[in-house]
Design a protein around this motif. Sequence first.
Motif, PDB file in Angstrom:
ATOM      1  N   LEU A 268       0.623  -1.308  -0.158  1.00  0.00           N
ATOM      2  CA  LEU A 268       0.289   0.213   0.401  1.00  0.00           C
ATOM      3  C   LEU A 268       0.803   1.208   0.026  1.00  0.00           C
ATOM      4  N   LEU A 269       1.776   1.296   0.535  1.00  0.00           N
ATOM      5  CA  LEU A 269       2.684   2.116   0.921  1.00  0.00           C
ATOM      6  C   LEU A 269       3.431   2.493  -0.517  1.00  0.00           C
ATOM      7  N   ILE A 270       4.122   1.608  -1.368  1.00  0.00           N
ATOM      8  CA  ILE A 270       4.484   1.540  -2.430  1.00  0.00           C
ATOM      9  C   ILE A 270       3.561   2.001  -3.241  1.00  0.00           C
ATOM     10  N   MET A 271       2.091   1.556  -3.101  1.00  0.00           N
ATOM     11  CA  MET A 271       1.182   2.585  -4.180  1.00  0.00           C
ATOM     12  C   MET A 271       0.745   3.173  -4.264  1.00  0.00           C
ATOM     13  N   ALA A 272       1.161   3.755  -2.436  1.00  0.00           N
ATOM     14  CA  ALA A 272       0.318   5.475  -2.734  1.00  0.00           C
ATOM     15  C   ALA A 272       1.556   6.092  -3.127  1.00  0.00           C
ATOM     16  N   MET A 273       3.025   5.808  -2.913  1.00  0.00           N
ATOM     17  CA  MET A 273       3.746   6.747  -3.993  1.00  0.00           C
ATOM     18  C   MET A 273       4.023   6.967  -5.226  1.00  0.00           C
ATOM     19  N   ALA A 274       3.670   5.873  -6.089  1.00  0.00           N
ATOM     20  CA  ALA A 274       3.824   5.815  -7.577  1.00  0.00           C
ATOM     21  C   ALA A 274       2.161   6.748  -8.137  1.00  0.00           C
ATOM     22  N   ILE A 275       0.907   6.253  -6.723  1.00  0.00           N
ATOM     23  CA  ILE A 275      -0.062   7.201  -6.980  1.00  0.00           C
ATOM     24  C   ILE A 275      -0.067   8.738  -6.900  1.00  0.00           C
ATOM     25  N   ALA A 276       0.506   9.437  -5.335  1.00  0.00           N
ATOM     26  CA  ALA A 276       1.553  10.642  -5.792  1.00  0.00           C
ATOM     27  C   ALA A 276       2.349  10.880  -6.674  1.00  0.00           C
ATOM     28  N   VAL A 277       2.727  10.542  -7.437  1.00  0.00           N
ATOM     29  CA  VAL A 277       3.682  10.860  -8.732  1.00  0.00           C
ATOM     30  C   VAL A 277       3.003  11.145  -9.874  1.00  0.00           C
ATOM     31  N   LEU A 278       1.691  10.258 -10.081  1.00  0.00           N
ATOM     32  CA  LEU A 278       1.246  10.110 -11.558  1.00  0.00           C
ATOM     33  C   LEU A 278       0.130  11.666 -11.110  1.00  0.00           C
ATOM     34  N   ALA A 279      -0.793  11.818  -9.904  1.00  0.00           N
ATOM     35  CA  ALA A 279      -1.277  12.552  -9.625  1.00  0.00           C
ATOM     36  C   ALA A 279      -0.903  13.905 -10.004  1.00  0.00           C
ATOM     37  N   VAL A 280      -0.052  14.360  -9.341  1.00  0.00           N
ATOM     38  CA  VAL A 280       1.054  15.712  -9.376  1.00  0.00           C
ATOM     39  C   VAL A 280       1.884  15.600 -11.138  1.00  0.00           C
ATOM     40  N   ARG A 281       2.308  14.175 -11.787  1.00  0.00           N
ATOM     41  CA  ARG A 281       2.396  14.515 -12.558  1.00  0.00           C
ATOM     42  C   ARG A 281       1.168  15.194 -13.454  1.00  0.00           C
ATOM     43  N   THR A 282       0.145  14.312 -13.452  1.00  0.00           N
ATOM     44  CA  THR A 282      -1.066  14.188 -14.686  1.00  0.00           C
ATOM     45  C   THR A 282      -1.873  16.310 -14.371  1.00  0.00           C
ATOM     46  N   ARG A 283      -1.794  16.863 -13.036  1.00  0.00           N
ATOM     47  CA  ARG A 283      -2.394  17.542 -12.813  1.00  0.00           C
ATOM     48  C   ARG A 283      -1.527  18.500 -13.874  1.00  0.00           C
ATOM     49  N   ARG A 284      -0.408  18.864 -13.640  1.00  0.00           N
ATOM     50  CA  ARG A 284       0.977  19.154 -14.585  1.00  0.00           C
ATOM     51  C   ARG A 284       1.095  19.434 -15.450  1.00  0.00           C
ATOM     52  N   SER A 285       0.582  18.623 -16.341  1.00  0.00           N
ATOM     53  CA  SER A 285       0.754  18.342 -17.834  1.00  0.00           C
ATOM     54  C   SER A 285      -0.282  18.485 -18.383  1.00  0.00           C
ATOM     55  N   SER A 286      -1.584  18.792 -17.636  1.00  0.00           N
ATOM     56  CA  SER A 286      -3.504  18.177 -18.506  1.00  0.00           C
ATOM     57  C   SER A 286      -4.254  19.287 -17.805  1.00  0.00           C
ATOM     58  N   GLY A 287      -3.649  19.402 -16.295  1.00  0.00           N
ATOM     59  CA  GLY A 287      -5.285  19.835 -15.414  1.00  0.00           C
ATOM     60  C   GLY A 287      -5.941  18.976 -15.305  1.00  0.00           C
ATOM     61  N   VAL A 288      -6.196  17.514 -14.973  1.00  0.00           N
ATOM     62  CA  VAL A 288      -6.698  16.359 -14.909  1.00  0.00           C
ATOM     63  C   VAL A 288      -7.229  16.170 -13.322  1.00  0.00           C
ATOM     64  N   GLY A 289      -7.702  16.255 -13.040  1.00  0.00           N
ATOM     65  CA  GLY A 289      -8.451  16.320 -12.196  1.00  0.00           C
ATOM     66  C   GLY A 289      -8.521  17.569 -10.815  1.00  0.00           C
ATOM     67  N   VAL A 290      -7.996  18.606 -11.459  1.00  0.00           N
ATOM     68  CA  VAL A 290      -7.888  20.014 -10.672  1.00  0.00           C
ATOM     69  C   VAL A 290      -9.860  20.476 -10.791  1.00  0.00           C
ATOM     70  N   GLU A 291     -10.487  20.266 -12.094  1.00  0.00           N
ATOM     71  CA  GLU A 291     -11.384  20.355 -12.885  1.00  0.00           C
ATOM     72  C   GLU A 291     -11.882  19.019 -12.683  1.00  0.00           C
ATOM     73  N   SER A 292     -13.920  18.719 -12.781  1.00  0.00           N
ATOM     74  CA  SER A 292     -13.899  17.534 -12.901  1.00  0.00           C
ATOM     75  C   SER A 292     -14.211  18.335 -14.548  1.00  0.00           C
ATOM     76  N   ARG A 293     -14.557  16.707 -15.163  1.00  0.00           N
ATOM     77  CA  ARG A 293     -15.442  16.997 -17.059  1.00  0.00           C
ATOM     78  C   ARG A 293     -16.349  18.153 -16.951  1.00  0.00           C
ATOM     79  N   GLN A 294     -17.194  18.418 -17.730  1.00  0.00           N
ATOM     80  CA  GLN A 294     -18.227  18.921 -17.818  1.00  0.00           C
ATOM     81  C   GLN A 294     -18.555  17.662 -19.528  1.00  0.00           C
ATOM     82  N   GLY A 295     -20.276  17.480 -18.229  1.00  0.00           N
ATOM     83  CA  GLY A 295     -20.697  16.671 -18.604  1.00  0.00           C
ATOM     84  C   GLY A 295     -22.328  17.257 -19.185  1.00  0.00           C
TER      85      GLY A 295
END
Length: 295
Positions: A268-295
């Motif tokens: 769980l600790l290892i996966m949490a680290m991977a999640i943190a890296v992916l979340a930061v990378r994704t937000r910086r690159s495309s803004g995903v996660g900052v705002e929800s999709r508009q439906g």
Amino acid sequence: MRSRGDVGVFLGIAFGLPWLLWGFEQVTGVRVLFWAAMVSVAVATWVAVRYVWRPAEGIAVATSITPVRPWRRTAAWCGFTFVLFLAMSAAAVALNAVTGVYPADLDGFSALREAYAPGTAGRSGVPWDLVVRALVASLVQFVLILPPAFCEEWGWRGYLLNRWRDRLGTWPALILIGTLCGVWHLPFFVPAGVDGLWPLLPFTVFCVFFGVLLGWLRLASGSIWPAVVGHAVNNTVVFGFVQVVVADKAAEDRIDGWLTGLSGWQGLLIMAMAIAVLAVRTRRSSGVGVESRQG
């Protein structure tokens, strides 16, 4: 047409069909639940999207099957996911061994020998032929499980994640879907009786971390295919190869869902680290996660 009733239809079918399959198994003794339950999630997705939601952009786009172009980018994400799960599992095995929770057998390779060549039990040295055999068997299983893994990921991370991000936001949607995935597996635990239900708790906790990780891979890549690969490799190569090759057969009675493998605290600790890296990378690159999709 943007109906809101489609999620209820999806959940009703996705959770109802596995219990019907469970009842079929109890009556007939024919084991169909493992594969058919995964397919039931795809059935639920198809009915909810095709007949209730009916997204204007089309089913493939609305459920993140497409776009997959550029192909190299999607393939790179799939390859990265495959390697990521192998690396995380290997790290968990190493931490298990270092902390003494579940020792590795680097002399006799007893668990590997027990699984693939029981007649060689007690011998020492690296049985490279068995290592190769275990790897090939796991890779074959990986290919075979890709279609049912797609069935699940199409529903959980393709359809439902997109729908709930609109309403709940990214993190709440990821966590809630992971929790539901754990509870969805209840029919698999029931045959063991009431006393056999306790592993469902650590398994559900694992599903939350696992699901969040797959979700961020889906969001970072823009399609469900890396999540499909991650699901398939975890169910085959991780369990059938990485966690078997160096395992100690004598320590099998010490396996505990809270302690060993990716569901243990190390995993769980290892996966949490991977999640943190992916979340930061994704937000910086495309803004995903900052705002929800508009439906």
